[in-house]
Design a protein around this motif. Structure first.
Motif, PDB file in Angstrom:
ATOM      1  N   GLU A 103       7.288  -8.191  -3.097  1.00 38.37           N
ATOM      2  CA  GLU A 103       5.927  -8.364  -2.589  1.00 38.37           C
ATOM      3  C   GLU A 103       4.913  -8.312  -3.740  1.00 38.37           C
ATOM      4  N   ILE A 104       5.097  -7.300  -4.618  1.00 38.01           N
ATOM      5  CA  ILE A 104       4.162  -7.130  -5.732  1.00 38.01           C
ATOM      6  C   ILE A 104       4.189  -8.360  -6.634  1.00 38.01           C
ATOM      7  N   LYS A 145      -5.265  -2.107  -4.014  1.00 40.21           N
ATOM      8  CA  LYS A 145      -4.563  -2.164  -2.735  1.00 40.21           C
ATOM      9  C   LYS A 145      -3.070  -2.405  -2.991  1.00 40.21           C
ATOM     10  N   TRP A 146      -2.751  -3.253  -3.965  1.00 38.70           N
ATOM     11  CA  TRP A 146      -1.351  -3.568  -4.242  1.00 38.70           C
ATOM     12  C   TRP A 146      -0.676  -2.512  -5.077  1.00 38.70           C
ATOM     13  N   TRP A 204      -8.408  -5.610  -4.747  1.00 36.08           N
ATOM     14  CA  TRP A 204      -7.083  -6.199  -4.592  1.00 36.08           C
ATOM     15  C   TRP A 204      -6.027  -5.417  -5.364  1.00 36.08           C
ATOM     16  N   LYS A 261       4.826 -11.456  -5.767  1.00 39.96           N
ATOM     17  CA  LYS A 261       4.094 -12.552  -5.124  1.00 39.96           C
ATOM     18  C   LYS A 261       2.597 -12.365  -5.298  1.00 39.96           C
ATOM     19  N   LYS A 262       2.161 -11.123  -5.096  1.00 39.64           N
ATOM     20  CA  LYS A 262       0.720 -10.874  -5.156  1.00 39.64           C
ATOM     21  C   LYS A 262       0.194 -11.008  -6.571  1.00 39.64           C
ATOM     22  N   LEU A 263       1.006 -10.570  -7.541  1.00 36.94           N
ATOM     23  CA  LEU A 263       0.584 -10.705  -8.942  1.00 36.94           C
ATOM     24  C   LEU A 263       0.469 -12.186  -9.313  1.00 36.94           C
ATOM     25  N   ASP A 264       1.417 -12.981  -8.806  1.00 32.07           N
ATOM     26  CA  ASP A 264       1.357 -14.426  -9.035  1.00 32.07           C
ATOM     27  C   ASP A 264       0.046 -14.983  -8.525  1.00 32.07           C
ATOM     28  N   MET A 265      -0.283 -14.544  -7.302  1.00 29.17           N
ATOM     29  CA  MET A 265      -1.506 -15.032  -6.667  1.00 29.17           C
ATOM     30  C   MET A 265      -2.729 -14.649  -7.486  1.00 29.17           C
ATOM     31  N   ILE A 266      -2.773 -13.366  -7.901  1.00 30.79           N
ATOM     32  CA  ILE A 266      -3.964 -12.905  -8.629  1.00 30.79           C
ATOM     33  C   ILE A 266      -4.039 -13.588  -9.992  1.00 30.79           C
TER      34      ILE A 266
END
Lengths: 138, 396
Positions: B175-176, B130-131, B127, B178-183
């Protein structure tokens, strides 16, 4: 063609050896394995021991402290074996050329099958290089 | 008393990208001592720098390390500008800050992935990497290279940032985020991960100060040091941001500090990108004369303070160039954090400082019994003789 060569051309297992690199080629090698580039599509897999490997990926200027160990790792590899020099460093030293601690280039120490130049080579270049290598093994 | 066993790790170990040798002394499953050996990656960069011109060294120090390949040039350029007493243009300051912060984002994402890999949680590795790719795309658009950006020169920067790239960069940054929040939610709520990280490898603040540790390693222990705040350079005093600290100093805090710092970096970057719309003008002040004297410069690299020192005699290049990278002071803290842990935790504890051995490498002392004093020519001659000897021994 012997049965060993037949096996070799299907799925290459690689072992990565950093011998005094700046870390960048090493990262790009790992990058090739991650989702965007995903070299495992071609059956390429990074293995933990050189005794399981078909291909030795060498990065970095060969420093004097690493030189005996490079040879030792190479001799531990099972045949048939292929050595790939990644980046400008193992080829001729890149910006470190002329350093007192550089004992390279790599092809003076072990026979090299493929050179992938660049500082660092892009993942696309690494994949293209390995695809060419697989062609030659057929 | 239990029997002590010695476990060697490295120099070529599947978990380490770089050649590095660790010796773990264990009693049963428990680590009692750790020792490390440097020198596999030593390339003699300080010596090489003495034979190059001031401008060329920027590209040499970029290649000290592939991950912090703009930290060293920033520190070096600060040192040269300190020597020449040159003020760089306003726009160049913002561009330097943007590149420096982008590098921190990419480096922390990279470490997050590797930490997941070291824990045996390869999903995080895939993950995070990829980000990280969009960050490298931004680098490619701004500087021309995915890695080794080569963006700086003493006096300013080499390339300007195009206005039409800015909206796209901001979109990617969102975008990054949002994804960091998710991870962050996915990883830090995981009970297995928490039990691997919480309370393991604790570095107390007093010990962190004793070892002189820097960067996220020491900020996780609650010591508030950051070169960007303490001695501002580039545009760090022109934008508003906070130094992130945690209290416990365990592995979990080291992860948290790095994730929060990534958010902070995105904040700094966005403010600098906004400022670029107003700040126009030159991006480089050509430096024609390099007076005799000394200069120092530092930069907060993703791993901590990078320090460069240059000494000039007024010639085309420095007569002495000294580099101190953050891992050199962070690495010995393993002496405090590793003893007492399980063998299975040792790898992640050794990796928790975000080690970068290629920055750190030193070489041993050359001794010759025949002669008391060795001049520079003697050392060079000895060195080449040994290299040739090794070459002929191992050549085929």
């Amino acid at each position: 063609m012997g049965w060993k060569e037949k096996i070799l051309r299907r799925s290459l297992w690689v072992y990565h050896l950093g011998t005094g690199a700046c870390n960048n080629c090493d990262i790009e090698i790992l990058d090739v394995l991650t989702p965007r580039h995903d070299a495992e599509r071609f059956g390429i897999k990074l293995v933990g021991s050189v005794r399981h490997a078909d291909v030795l990926l060498v990065t970095g200027v060969i420093t004097r402290k690493c030189l005996p160990r490079v040879l030792r790792v190479y001799e531990q590899m099972p045949e048939p074996r292929v050595v790939v020099a990644i980046g400008a460093c193992p080829m001729e030293g890149c910006v470190f050329k002329g350093s007192y601690n550089q004992a390279g280039p790599l092809d003076k120490i072990v026979p090299v099958s493929l050179y992938i130049p660049g500082c660092p080579p892009k993942p696309e270049a690494i994949i293209a290089g390995v695809a060419k290598l697989m062609e030659t093994l057929k | 008393m239990a029997r002590k066993t010695v476990i060697p790790i490295g120099p070529f170990h599947p978990l380490q990208e770089e050649p590095e040798h660790f010796t773990l002394t264990v009693e049963g499953e428990r680590v009692v001592d750790v020792d490390m050996e440097l020198g596999y990656n030593h390339r003699g960069i300080e010596k090489l720098a003495e034979a190059k011109s001031w401008q060329q060294i920027t590209f040499l120090v970029a290649r000290i390390c592939g991950i912090c390949s703009t930290s060293h040039p920033i520190a070096y350029c600060n040192a040269v500008e300190d020597l020449c007493k040159v003020e760089i243009p306003e726009r160049a300051k913002y561009i330097r800050t943007i590149v420096g912060e982008l590098e921190r984002i990419h480096s922390h994402l990279l470490w997050l992935g590797l930490a997941g890999h070291f824990l045996g949680y390869n999903t995080v590795w895939m993950w995070a990497w990829k980000w990280r790719e969009p960050v490298l795309d931004i680098f490619e658009a701004l500087t021309g290279n995915r890695n080794h950006y080569d963006m700086l020169l003493p006096g300013g920067v080499r390339r300007d940032i195009d206005e039409k790239n800015i909206p796209w960069i901001k979109k990617e940054m969102d975008e990054i985020k949002k994804k960091l929040d998710m991870i962050t939610k996915a990883v830090l709520d995981d009970p297995v991960i928490l039990s691997r990280l919480k309370g393991v490898g604790v570095l107390p603040p007093e010990e962190a100060k004793n070892y002189g540790a820097v960067g996220p390693t020491v900020r996780a222990s609650g010591v508030k040091i950051d070169v960007r705040k303490d001695d501002p350079y580039a545009a760090y005093d022109k934008v508003d941001w906070d130094v992130i600290t945690c209290e416990n100093g365990d592995l979990l805090d080291k992860v948290v500090v790095r994730i929060l710092e990534t958010f902070e970096s995105i904040k700094i970057m966005e403010k600098c990108l906004d400022a670029l719309k107003e700040v126009k003008g030159e991006i480089i002040t050509p430096i024609r004369e390099f007076p005799p004297g000394e200069g120092i410069g530092h930069h907060e690299a993703p791993r901590g303070e990078t320090f460069h020192y240059v000494k000039s005699d007024g010639g085309a290049g420095p007569i002495r160039h000294k580099v101190r990278a953050p891992t050199y002071v962070n690495l010995p803290t393993c002496k405090v954090t590793a003893p007492g842990c399980q063998i299975a935790d040792a790898v992640i504890i050794l990796a928790a400082i975000d080690p970068c051995y290629c920055c750190t490498e030193r070489v041993g002392i050359v001794r010759d019994k025949k002669k008391e004093w060795l001049t520079q020519q003697d050392l060079v001659k000895l060195s080449w003789e040994k290299t040739e000897r090794l070459r002929s021994k191992y050549a085929r």
